[in-house]
Design a protein around this motif. Structure first.
Motif, short mmCIF file in Angstrom:
data_model
loop_
_atom_site.label_atom_id
_atom_site.label_comp_id
_atom_site.label_asym_id
_atom_site.label_seq_id
_atom_site.Cartn_x
_atom_site.Cartn_y
_atom_site.Cartn_z
N GLN A 161 0.82 -1.20 0.00
CA GLN A 161 0.00 0.00 0.00
C GLN A 161 0.86 1.26 0.00
O GLN A 161 0.56 2.24 -0.69
CB GLN A 161 -0.93 0.00 1.22
N LEU A 162 1.94 1.23 0.75
CA LEU A 162 2.85 2.38 0.77
C LEU A 162 3.47 2.62 -0.60
O LEU A 162 3.58 3.76 -1.06
CB LEU A 162 3.94 2.16 1.82
N GLN A 163 3.84 1.54 -1.27
CA GLN A 163 4.43 1.68 -2.60
C GLN A 163 3.40 2.22 -3.59
O GLN A 163 3.73 3.00 -4.48
CB GLN A 163 4.94 0.31 -3.09
N ARG A 164 2.16 1.83 -3.42
CA ARG A 164 1.11 2.35 -4.32
C ARG A 164 0.96 3.86 -4.12
O ARG A 164 0.76 4.60 -5.09
CB ARG A 164 -0.21 1.65 -4.08
N LEU A 165 1.04 4.32 -2.89
CA LEU A 165 0.93 5.76 -2.64
C LEU A 165 2.05 6.51 -3.37
O LEU A 165 1.82 7.58 -3.93
CB LEU A 165 1.00 6.04 -1.14
N ILE A 166 3.24 5.95 -3.34
CA ILE A 166 4.37 6.58 -4.02
C ILE A 166 4.14 6.60 -5.52
O ILE A 166 4.34 7.62 -6.20
CB ILE A 166 5.68 5.85 -3.68
N THR A 167 3.70 5.46 -6.07
CA THR A 167 3.50 5.33 -7.52
C THR A 167 2.41 6.26 -8.02
O THR A 167 2.61 7.02 -8.98
CB THR A 167 3.15 3.87 -7.88
N VAL A 168 1.25 6.21 -7.39
CA VAL A 168 0.14 7.04 -7.84
C VAL A 168 0.47 8.51 -7.61
O VAL A 168 0.08 9.38 -8.41
CB VAL A 168 -1.16 6.67 -7.10
N GLY A 169 1.19 8.81 -6.55
CA GLY A 169 1.55 10.19 -6.26
C GLY A 169 2.44 10.83 -7.32
O GLY A 169 2.59 12.05 -7.35
N ARG A 170 3.03 10.02 -8.18
CA ARG A 170 3.87 10.55 -9.26
C ARG A 170 3.07 10.88 -10.51
O ARG A 170 3.61 11.46 -11.46
CB ARG A 170 4.97 9.53 -9.60
N GLN A 171 1.80 10.49 -10.56
CA GLN A 171 0.98 10.81 -11.72
C GLN A 171 0.82 12.33 -11.84
O GLN A 171 0.70 13.03 -10.82
CB GLN A 171 -0.40 10.16 -11.62
N PRO A 172 0.81 12.85 -13.05
CA PRO A 172 0.74 14.30 -13.23
C PRO A 172 -0.54 14.94 -12.68
O PRO A 172 -0.54 16.13 -12.36
CB PRO A 172 0.85 14.48 -14.76
N ASN A 173 -1.60 14.16 -12.58
CA ASN A 173 -2.87 14.71 -12.09
C ASN A 173 -3.12 14.38 -10.62
O ASN A 173 -4.23 14.57 -10.11
CB ASN A 173 -4.05 14.19 -12.92
#
Length: 284
Positions: free
Chosen positions: A187-199
């Motif tokens: 879950q923590l890794q998902r936060l990092i990944t999604v947080g890099r999306q431009p929107n």
């Protein structure tokens, strides 16, 4: 007909028009219900956009409100748009009625600003995390019911990567406590990944900040903003038994001010990702 936002926005637009017409006619909800031989709850559901409408019913309401023929015809046309069905309707009772409205509004929003003090927001949850949330929040649900609920939550996440209509901007403020409370590495890794999306903007309010404006709320709220003219901004907050929808200008302004105050002490996006990564490293 299935659409991304379903019939939510047309229903709310029609409800506002009909409420305005009733008020201009100086009729109470009870008076309107009596004239139409309907129940007062039916009028309330129509005016709040909680139900679809038949053109004939809209025509009847416009008649007792003495609306012009041109406006009556326009509202009858809008009534046809209230029949649209969003993708989530195929999950039936997996979505409580009070939350169904939110799903449609979420899908129609141009920008979402979400504050969470307890849980990872639904749009950012992994399947395993969402399952645990359901197991704790709804222990009476069967395994099959939980799976259907999780499927809806994961389905909602598609709006963050959709191409048409354009994906909304998602701004998230998380208390550091969210990251420390039963959140696994996935879950923590998902936060990092999604947080890099431009929107997507994900920022953490660290423990070091101490008390802040978010502590003065119930611990979670979302501000939904729409394209100009589509729908007024709405504040959404939920609990175990229902939801609160606020759309009065003063209410929206108060939450907007709270959001601005909370952004100031929050870590930057880069600092937030670094903190999340360090917590993930602690757990490996």
């Amino acid at each position: 007909m299935t659409t991304d936002a379903g019939s939510t926005v047309p229903r709310r637009q029609l409800g506002r028009y009909l409420r305005k017409l009733r008020e201009e006619a100086r009729m109470t909800v009870k008076a309107a219900a009596d004239a139409l031989e309907w129940s007062t709850p039916k009028i309330w559901r129509i005016e709040t956009g909680a139900t679809s409408m038949r053109s004939l019913d809209v025509e009847a309401m416009c008649k007792i409100y003495r609306a012009s023929p041109e406006l009556t015809e326009a509202l009858m046309g809008l009534a046809k748009e209230t029949k649209g069905r969003g993708w989530w309707h195929s999950y039936g009772d997996a979505i409580p009625e009070w939350f169904e409205l939110y799903v449609g509004l979420e899908a129609a929003a141009a920008r979402l600003r979400t504050y969470e003090a307890q849980l990872v927001p639904g749009l950012l949850q992994t399947e395993s995390y969402a399952t645990r949330v359901y197991e704790v929040a709804r222990p009476e649900m069967t395994r099959e019911e939980i799976q259907r609920g999780v499927a809806v939550r994961l389905g909602r996440q598609g709006l963050l990567t959709r191409l048409s209509p354009r994906a909304p901007q998602l701004d998230v403020l998380l208390d550091e406590a969210v990251l420390r409370r039963d959140v696994d590495v996935e879950q923590l890794q998902r936060l990092i990944t999604v947080g890099r999306q431009p929107n997507v903007s994900l920022r953490v309010i660290p423990f070091a900040v101490g008390l802040h404006r978010g502590n003065m709320t119930n611990g979670t709220f979302t501000i939904l903003d729409f394209e100009a003219g589509a729908e007024p901004s709405i504040i959404y907050s939920d609990s175990l038994t229902g939801a609160l929808y606020l759309d009065k200008p003063g209410e929206v302004a108060t939450y907007g001010e709270a959001w601005t105050a909370m952004e100031k002490p929050a870590l930057t996006e880069a600092q937030s990702r670094k903190l999340i990564a360090s917590i993930a490293e602690e757990r490996t």
